[in-house]
Design a protein around this motif. Structure first.
Motif, PDB file in Angstrom:
ATOM      1  N   LEU A 295      48.948  81.995 -27.857  1.00 32.17           N
ATOM      2  CA  LEU A 295      48.359  80.770 -28.230  1.00 32.17           C
ATOM      3  C   LEU A 295      46.932  80.752 -27.785  1.00 32.17           C
ATOM      4  CD1 LEU A 295      48.994  77.761 -29.237  1.00 32.17           C
ATOM      5  CD2 LEU A 295      49.504  77.217 -27.112  1.00 32.17           C
ATOM      6  N   VAL A 296      46.110  80.312 -28.833  1.00 35.57           N
ATOM      7  CA  VAL A 296      44.449  80.010 -28.502  1.00 35.57           C
ATOM      8  C   VAL A 296      43.951  79.156 -29.319  1.00 35.57           C
ATOM      9  CG1 VAL A 296      43.772  82.107 -29.588  1.00 35.57           C
ATOM     10  CG2 VAL A 296      42.386  81.240 -27.917  1.00 35.57           C
ATOM     11  N   ILE A 297      44.068  79.118 -30.619  1.00 32.82           N
ATOM     12  CA  ILE A 297      43.516  78.456 -31.571  1.00 32.82           C
ATOM     13  C   ILE A 297      43.631  76.969 -31.646  1.00 32.82           C
ATOM     14  CG2 ILE A 297      43.017  78.070 -34.113  1.00 32.82           C
ATOM     15  CD1 ILE A 297      41.999  80.681 -33.232  1.00 32.82           C
ATOM     16  N   GLN A 298      44.957  76.524 -31.399  1.00 31.86           N
ATOM     17  CA  GLN A 298      45.216  75.282 -31.495  1.00 31.86           C
ATOM     18  C   GLN A 298      44.394  74.421 -30.096  1.00 31.86           C
ATOM     19  OE1 GLN A 298      47.228  77.814 -32.302  1.00 31.86           O
ATOM     20  NE2 GLN A 298      49.002  77.206 -33.022  1.00 31.86           N
ATOM     21  N   PRO A 299      44.573  74.805 -28.994  1.00 31.48           N
ATOM     22  CA  PRO A 299      43.999  74.309 -27.769  1.00 31.48           C
ATOM     23  C   PRO A 299      42.384  74.363 -27.867  1.00 31.48           C
ATOM     24  CG  PRO A 299      45.385  76.274 -26.926  1.00 31.48           C
ATOM     25  CD  PRO A 299      45.620  75.945 -28.373  1.00 31.48           C
ATOM     26  N   MET A 300      42.143  75.605 -28.378  1.00 32.31           N
ATOM     27  CA  MET A 300      40.575  75.617 -28.641  1.00 32.31           C
ATOM     28  C   MET A 300      39.702  74.570 -29.588  1.00 32.31           C
ATOM     29  SD  MET A 300      38.447  79.014 -30.071  1.00 32.31           S
ATOM     30  CE  MET A 300      38.973  79.881 -28.732  1.00 32.31           C
ATOM     31  N   VAL A 301      40.680  74.303 -30.471  1.00 35.75           N
ATOM     32  CA  VAL A 301      39.987  73.339 -31.535  1.00 35.75           C
ATOM     33  C   VAL A 301      40.234  71.943 -31.352  1.00 35.75           C
ATOM     34  CG1 VAL A 301      40.106  72.703 -33.936  1.00 35.75           C
ATOM     35  CG2 VAL A 301      40.112  75.054 -33.278  1.00 35.75           C
ATOM     36  N   MET A 302      41.515  71.696 -30.833  1.00 37.55           N
ATOM     37  CA  MET A 302      41.980  70.491 -30.566  1.00 37.55           C
ATOM     38  C   MET A 302      41.804  69.762 -29.239  1.00 37.55           C
ATOM     39  SD  MET A 302      45.641  70.869 -32.619  1.00 37.55           S
ATOM     40  CE  MET A 302      46.164  69.236 -32.804  1.00 37.55           C
TER      41      MET A 302
END
Length: 297
Positions: A232-239
């Motif tokens: 998991l990386v994209i969701q916390p990075m963007v949100m």
């Protein structure tokens, strides 16, 4: 005898020749970076001054196990994995059961359920970021009409990770749905017919026929979902950018921040090595607990 050996050797050479492009790509983009990461983990490699790199032994690893941010990221990813596995797999199986018939209308639902999978994770994250806006988001407006107070969602340390879990399950369940659907359609209909003749209810058929027959499919989905969950990386990075208060910081995002934002490549490599070992251990444990080795051994 000699001619047979020559034929076998020629066939092997042709086989390796066809494999060579794939092996070259694997070597360049998987094995070589892995070896470089392991080497860099024992150095103080700083991105802006690579010529000053020194070998420092286990210093990065000692520092890592005293790093509160790394420990927090492990806690966060553990929370994510524990919740996402049953939620996403349960949702995927439910959707597969829903569309497992020959009606024409199910084509629309298959496409609708699978559509989030083909969307970019960045696009999905931005979409939900707008919907979950505490002051102007559509979801809080809907909750207000129901008499529920506006929720902070991604701005709350207590809610942010659960929101990301929900968004991730919504986005990824369609892919597992298709795999479950393939498994459901491979179950012989004669088993259900025999069970119906014996007076078995739909619930008993589900627990005594459907679930046991789906075990190999379920193990495959469980393994791939487990590995993807750890990445998991994209969701916390963007949100959330890892916030609020590092409540959504994950190991992969911490590696990215340490290596490319702080430019401490050596330290980021040590995080990569330890986290890679953790994923391998969890994968082996999962295989042992689910009996995958016996199933495919």
């Amino acid at each position: 005898m000699q001619s047979m050996k020559l034929i076998k050797n020629r066939e092997s050479a042709v086989g390796y020749l066809f494999l060579s492009p794939a092996l070259l790509i694997l070597g360049l983009f998987l094995f070589l970076p892995t070896l470089l990461s392991v080497y860099s983990a024992f150095t103080d490699y700083y991105l802006l001054t690579p010529e000053q790199t020194r070998f420092i032994g286990l210093e990065n690893f000692i520092k890592l196990f005293k790093d509160p941010l790394f420990m927090q990221s492990l806690k966060n990813i553990g929370q994510f994995v524990i919740f996402i596995i049953p939620i996403q797999l349960g949702l995927a199986l439910g959707l597969a059961l829903l569309v497992n018939n020959k009606r024409r209308t199910t084509i629309f639902f298959k496409v609708a359920f699978f559509a989030p999978v083909v969307m970019s994770l960045v696009v999905v994250s931005v979409l939900w970021l707008v919907l979950l806006n505490p002051s102007s988001g559509l979801i809080n407006a809907f909750l207000g009409n129901l008499g529920i107070d506006p929720q902070p969602f991604l701005t709350s340390p207590d809610q942010a990770m659960y929101v990301i879990i929900g968004v991730s399950a919504w986005q990824g369940a369609g892919y597992q749905m298709l795999i479950f659907l393939a498994g459901l359609q491979n179950i012989p209909s004669s088993l259900y017919e025999a069970a119906s003749i014996d007076g078995a209810s739909k619930m008993k058929q589900f627990f005594h026929i459907t679930l046991p027959m789906l075990k190999p499919t379920s193990i495959l989905i469980l393994t791939t979902t487990l590995i993807d969950a750890f990445k998991l990386v994209i969701q916390p990075m963007v949100m959330t950018q890892g916030g609020p208060l590092n409540s959504t910081l994950t190991p992969v995002y911490y590696i990215y921040r340490t290596g490319f934002t702080d430019r401490m490549v050596g330290y980021a490599s040590s995080i990569t090595v330890i986290f890679g070992v953790i994923i391998i251990i969890f994968t082996l444990l999962q295989r042992k607990l689910t009996g995958e080795d016996q199933n495919y051994g």
